[in-house]
Scaffold this motif. Structure first.
Motif, short mmCIF file in Angstrom:
data_model
loop_
_atom_site.label_atom_id
_atom_site.label_comp_id
_atom_site.label_asym_id
_atom_site.label_seq_id
_atom_site.Cartn_x
_atom_site.Cartn_y
_atom_site.Cartn_z
N ARG A 21 0.89 -0.71 7.55
CA ARG A 21 -0.23 -1.12 6.65
C ARG A 21 -1.16 0.37 6.73
O ARG A 21 -1.80 0.39 5.49
N ALA A 24 0.06 2.15 3.74
CA ALA A 24 -0.37 1.40 2.47
C ALA A 24 -2.07 1.97 2.26
O ALA A 24 -2.19 2.03 0.80
N HIS A 27 -2.16 5.12 0.85
CA HIS A 27 -1.35 5.34 -0.44
C HIS A 27 -0.28 6.44 -0.27
O HIS A 27 -0.13 7.49 -1.02
N GLN A 30 5.31 5.67 4.74
CA GLN A 30 5.23 5.76 6.06
C GLN A 30 6.05 6.73 6.82
O GLN A 30 5.39 7.16 7.91
#
Length: 295
Positions: A21, A24, A27, A30
């Motif tokens: 998360r 994300a 942007h 991971q």
């Protein structure tokens, strides 16, 4: 020094408690985020997150670091905001020169508007003659001056006319023309005059002589004084009459009367200008010029 980007990445993971998360939200992918957090922990020298296959949690060191990271980011933003406000003329300082004759009405009006719009800019006021202000501007001791034009030795300075007023006559209250309904300059041809000295107020000195010439007489000079308050006091004492800038009306004196002159001579018109060096790009100068432009 830890880069702000790395601090923001740490804060995102700490707030999301999930690398996916957080990635994300930032942007980014991971794996680079996980590597960035490992790099941060190596830089700090302690483990900031306790990781398992199913959960991420802050260690005690991580919780302490989170508070400091947020404060560092906030400090950085405050620094950016301060710099932007300074660039926009919202902070800083400015040294302003002014003639005593504008302190009756023009200067207070300008300063009220300036302080309302730019309260964080410190104003340093210096009373000087127009000639002295030009010298101070050249020497870098003033940022902007309020001067009477025309002036010599000022061709290299930026000038902007901000006010046009007129000479008015100042008569003793017991003068034979004090109660007259109208007055022309030639009516005072026989009176002794108080005048501004040429070395202190060249513009007012020259304007006075030219206005008298337009009225058809050569004035009889009784005294010279360069401060309007002194000239008003001399007139009240019966030492003569004077032509002074109309702003003097804002300083009433029981011993004198102020009279408009009906002459159309252009030399009765007095121009006040803002003067500044073209290479002075300070926020304070730009801010004051914006006020003067509206004025």
């Amino acid at each position: 020094m830890i880069p702000g980007r790395l601090l923001n990445q740490f804060i995102a993971v700490a707030e999301e408690m999930h690398f996916g998360r957080a990635a994300a939200r930032l942007h980014m992918a991971q794996p680079p985020l996980s590597q960035a957090i490992k790099n941060l922990e190596e830089m700090v020298g302690v483990q900031l997150f306790a990781r398992s296959k199913h959960a991420v949690a802050l260690t005690p060191a991580g919780r302490a670091f989170l508070d400091e990271a947020r404060e560092l980011i906030a400090q950085g933003q405050r620094a950016i905001d301060i710099a932007r406000r300074a660039s926009e003329g919202l902070t800083g300082r400015i040294a302003i020169g002014f003639m005593g004759s504008v302190s009756y009405e023009l200067l207070p009006r300008i300063l009220r508007e300036f302080r309302t719009r730019f309260p964080a800019i410190h104003v340093d006021l210096r009373e000087q003659t127009s000639v002295e202000q030009i010298e101070s501007l050249h020497a870098g001791k003033l940022d902007l001056g309020l001067v009477r034009v025309p002036l010599v030795n000022a061709a290299d300075l930026n000038m902007r006319t901000i006010e046009v007023e007129r000479f008015i006559a100042v008569l003793p209250r017991d003068h034979r023309l004090a109660a007259s309904r109208s007055l022309r300059l030639e009516d005072l041809a026989e009176a002794p005059f108080m005048i501004f000295p040429a070395d202190k107020s060249p513009s007012l000195h020259a304007k006075f002589l030219l206005a008298c010439d337009d009225a058809g007489f050569s004035p009889r000079i009784a005294h010279e004084a360069w401060q309007m308050a002194s000239m008003v006091s001399l007139v009240a004492a019966g030492m003569g009459v004077a032509l002074l800038p109309a702003q003097v009306r804002n300083s009433p004196h029981p011993g004198v009367v102020y009279k408009d002159l009906e002459n159309d001579s252009e030399h009765l018109e007095l121009k006040i200008a803002a003067a500044w060096r073209g290479d002075n790009l300070s926020a304070g100068v730009h801010s004051l010029l914006s006020v003067l432009e509206e004025h």
